[in-house]
Design a protein around this motif. Structure first.
Motif, PDB file in Angstrom:
ATOM      1  N   LEU A   1      -5.041   0.650  15.082  1.00 57.05           N
ATOM      2  CA  LEU A   1      -4.530   1.727  15.927  1.00 57.05           C
ATOM      3  C   LEU A   1      -4.394   1.261  17.372  1.00 57.05           C
ATOM      4  CD1 LEU A   1      -3.707   4.732  16.021  1.00 57.05           C
ATOM      5  CD2 LEU A   1      -6.107   5.275  16.488  1.00 57.05           C
ATOM      6  N   GLU A   2      -5.385   0.540  17.835  1.00 54.91           N
ATOM      7  CA  GLU A   2      -5.377   0.078  19.223  1.00 54.91           C
ATOM      8  C   GLU A   2      -4.318  -1.005  19.450  1.00 54.91           C
ATOM      9  OE1 GLU A   2      -9.387  -1.121  19.850  1.00 54.91           O
ATOM     10  OE2 GLU A   2     -10.155   0.926  20.132  1.00 54.91           O
ATOM     11  N   SER A   3      -3.970  -1.715  18.376  1.00 56.24           N
ATOM     12  CA  SER A   3      -2.943  -2.767  18.536  1.00 56.24           C
ATOM     13  C   SER A   3      -1.558  -2.179  18.752  1.00 56.24           C
ATOM     14  CB  SER A   3      -2.934  -3.677  17.303  1.00 56.24           C
ATOM     15  OG  SER A   3      -2.423  -2.981  16.167  1.00 56.24           O
ATOM     16  N   GLY A   4      -1.370  -0.946  18.263  1.00 55.11           N
ATOM     17  CA  GLY A   4      -0.077  -0.295  18.432  1.00 55.11           C
ATOM     18  C   GLY A   4       0.985  -0.776  17.475  1.00 55.11           C
ATOM     19  N   ARG A   5       0.616  -1.654  16.554  1.00 58.44           N
ATOM     20  CA  ARG A   5       1.608  -2.157  15.606  1.00 58.44           C
ATOM     21  C   ARG A   5       1.855  -1.115  14.525  1.00 58.44           C
ATOM     22  NH1 ARG A   5      -1.697  -6.778  16.056  1.00 58.44           N
ATOM     23  NH2 ARG A   5      -2.566  -6.369  13.973  1.00 58.44           N
ATOM     24  N   GLY A   6       3.069  -1.057  14.059  1.00 55.89           N
ATOM     25  CA  GLY A   6       3.452  -0.139  13.013  1.00 55.89           C
ATOM     26  C   GLY A   6       4.228   1.042  13.569  1.00 55.89           C
ATOM     27  N   SER A   7       4.733   1.828  12.640  1.00 54.27           N
ATOM     28  CA  SER A   7       5.532   2.983  13.028  1.00 54.27           C
ATOM     29  C   SER A   7       4.638   4.112  13.515  1.00 54.27           C
ATOM     30  CB  SER A   7       6.353   3.466  11.827  1.00 54.27           C
ATOM     31  OG  SER A   7       5.471   3.944  10.814  1.00 54.27           O
ATOM     32  N   ALA A   8       5.282   5.081  14.132  1.00 52.78           N
ATOM     33  CA  ALA A   8       4.529   6.240  14.612  1.00 52.78           C
ATOM     34  C   ALA A   8       3.839   6.948  13.458  1.00 52.78           C
ATOM     35  CB  ALA A   8       5.483   7.195  15.338  1.00 52.78           C
ATOM     36  N   LYS A   9       4.531   6.981  12.315  1.00 50.39           N
ATOM     37  CA  LYS A   9       3.948   7.621  11.140  1.00 50.39           C
ATOM     38  C   LYS A   9       2.698   6.873  10.687  1.00 50.39           C
ATOM     39  CE  LYS A   9       3.868  10.547   7.699  1.00 50.39           C
ATOM     40  NZ  LYS A   9       3.509  11.959   7.942  1.00 50.39           N
ATOM     41  N   ASP A  10       2.777   5.525  10.704  1.00 49.88           N
ATOM     42  CA  ASP A  10       1.619   4.716  10.301  1.00 49.88           C
ATOM     43  C   ASP A  10       0.430   4.946  11.245  1.00 49.88           C
ATOM     44  OD1 ASP A  10       3.010   3.658   8.179  1.00 49.88           O
ATOM     45  OD2 ASP A  10       3.640   1.861   9.266  1.00 49.88           O
ATOM     46  N   LEU A  11       0.747   4.985  12.538  1.00 49.85           N
ATOM     47  CA  LEU A  11      -0.328   5.185  13.516  1.00 49.85           C
ATOM     48  C   LEU A  11      -0.936   6.578  13.373  1.00 49.85           C
ATOM     49  CD1 LEU A  11       1.294   3.501  16.654  1.00 49.85           C
ATOM     50  CD2 LEU A  11      -0.460   2.553  15.122  1.00 49.85           C
ATOM     51  N   GLU A  12      -0.103   7.555  13.042  1.00 51.44           N
ATOM     52  CA  GLU A  12      -0.617   8.913  12.849  1.00 51.44           C
ATOM     53  C   GLU A  12      -1.534   8.973  11.624  1.00 51.44           C
ATOM     54  OE1 GLU A  12       0.998  13.507  12.135  1.00 51.44           O
ATOM     55  OE2 GLU A  12       2.430  11.857  12.461  1.00 51.44           O
ATOM     56  N   ASN A  13      -1.132   8.259  10.578  1.00 57.39           N
ATOM     57  CA  ASN A  13      -1.961   8.210   9.358  1.00 57.39           C
ATOM     58  C   ASN A  13      -3.305   7.530   9.635  1.00 57.39           C
ATOM     59  OD1 ASN A  13      -0.031   9.504   7.828  1.00 57.39           O
ATOM     60  ND2 ASN A  13       0.918   7.613   7.092  1.00 57.39           N
ATOM     61  N   LEU A  14      -3.240   6.484  10.479  1.00 55.07           N
ATOM     62  CA  LEU A  14      -4.486   5.804  10.838  1.00 55.07           C
ATOM     63  C   LEU A  14      -5.422   6.735  11.588  1.00 55.07           C
ATOM     64  CD1 LEU A  14      -3.273   2.240  11.937  1.00 55.07           C
ATOM     65  CD2 LEU A  14      -4.758   2.780   9.991  1.00 55.07           C
ATOM     66  N   GLN A  15      -4.842   7.558  12.474  1.00 55.62           N
ATOM     67  CA  GLN A  15      -5.657   8.490  13.251  1.00 55.62           C
ATOM     68  C   GLN A  15      -6.335   9.510  12.332  1.00 55.62           C
ATOM     69  OE1 GLN A  15      -6.265   8.401  16.645  1.00 55.62           O
ATOM     70  NE2 GLN A  15      -7.810   9.942  16.068  1.00 55.62           N
ATOM     71  N   HIS A  16      -5.558  10.017  11.368  1.00 58.36           N
ATOM     72  CA  HIS A  16      -6.127  10.978  10.410  1.00 58.36           C
ATOM     73  C   HIS A  16      -7.227  10.322   9.560  1.00 58.36           C
ATOM     74  CE1 HIS A  16      -3.538  14.204  11.458  1.00 58.36           C
ATOM     75  NE2 HIS A  16      -2.404  13.673  10.958  1.00 58.36           N
ATOM     76  N   GLU A  17      -6.983   9.090   9.170  1.00 56.49           N
ATOM     77  CA  GLU A  17      -7.983   8.383   8.335  1.00 56.49           C
ATOM     78  C   GLU A  17      -9.261   8.145   9.126  1.00 56.49           C
ATOM     79  OE1 GLU A  17      -8.525   4.256   5.785  1.00 56.49           O
ATOM     80  OE2 GLU A  17      -6.521   5.100   6.057  1.00 56.49           O
ATOM     81  N   LEU A  18      -9.111   7.823  10.423  1.00 61.34           N
ATOM     82  CA  LEU A  18     -10.305   7.622  11.257  1.00 61.34           C
ATOM     83  C   LEU A  18     -11.118   8.906  11.359  1.00 61.34           C
ATOM     84  CD1 LEU A  18      -8.922   5.346  14.115  1.00 61.34           C
ATOM     85  CD2 LEU A  18     -10.804   4.795  12.552  1.00 61.34           C
TER      86      LEU A  18
END
Length: 207
Positions: free
Chosen positions: A47-64
């Motif tokens: 998440l902190e790296s910022g790599r991936g799509s906005a959708k991927d980053l949003e999914n990471l946030q939910h998973e965290l």
């Protein structure tokens, strides 16, 4: 004492088994927490790296967020298991102390019995020797009489007269028997009319 010690050993084994079960629960619960923490650390790095799509980053946030709740729940489990571990350890310590105390008492009693038995054996050997020495000075016919009476009266063939009472059967001599004994020579063998034992005249016979 042996049964008490055996029961304590059984209870201690059960307590140690219960402690082992809780220890395995604790190890698994701590492993589950570690797994969630490691997974959250990897997701946080992504998440902190910022790599991936906005959708991927949003999914990471939910998973965290899900992992954080999961970690909290698992840590509560770990705390509960740790509390049970403390109880189990206290139980094992208590039963170990009781087992050790019972074992020490048993060992002490055993040592006392052994010492007493050795003392009795030594005293018996001494008395047997003394008896053999004394028996050698007694006329054979008197010794034979003593042995017959002794066999018939639970091992007590002769008894002292104390205060006009036979120490063998604890009965008081009647007046005629007292007078007969008084009149008898000092070396004459006299017997109690009631129990048949050989009577021994002593200073406090009361004759």
């Amino acid at each position: 004492m042996d049964q008490r010690l055996a029961d304590l050993r059984d209870v201690l084994i059960a307590a140690e088994t219960a402690q082992g079960d809780v220890a395995r629960e604790q190890k698994k619960a701590e492993a589950d927490v570690e797994q969630v923490v490691n997974r959250a650390a990897r997701d946080r790095q992504l998440l902190e790296s910022g790599r991936g799509s906005a959708k991927d980053l949003e999914n990471l946030q939910h998973e965290l967020e899900t992992l954080a709740r999961r970690q909290s729940d698992l840590e509560d489990v770990v705390l509960e298991v740790m509390e049970r571990m403390e109880t189990a350890q206290a139980r094992v310590a208590e039963m170990t102390a009781q087992r050790d105390e019972a074992q020490a008492r048993r060992d002490a009693i055993g040592a006392a019995i052994t010492a007493a038995t050795d003392g009795i054996d030594a005293e018996a050997a001494k008395l047997t020797g003394e008896r053999a020495t004394v028996a050698g000075t007694i006329p054979e016919d008197l010794l034979a009489l003593y042995e017959r009476v002794r066999a018939a009266h639970a091992g007590v063939g002769a008894a002292a007269i104390r205060q006009r009472r036979c120490e063998g059967c604890r009965l008081e001599l009647d007046i005629s028997e007292v007078n007969a004994i008084k009149a008898a020579p000092a070396d004459q063998v006299v017997r109690h009319e009631e129990c048949g034992r050989i009577l021994v005249r002593v200073p406090d016979s009361g004759l």
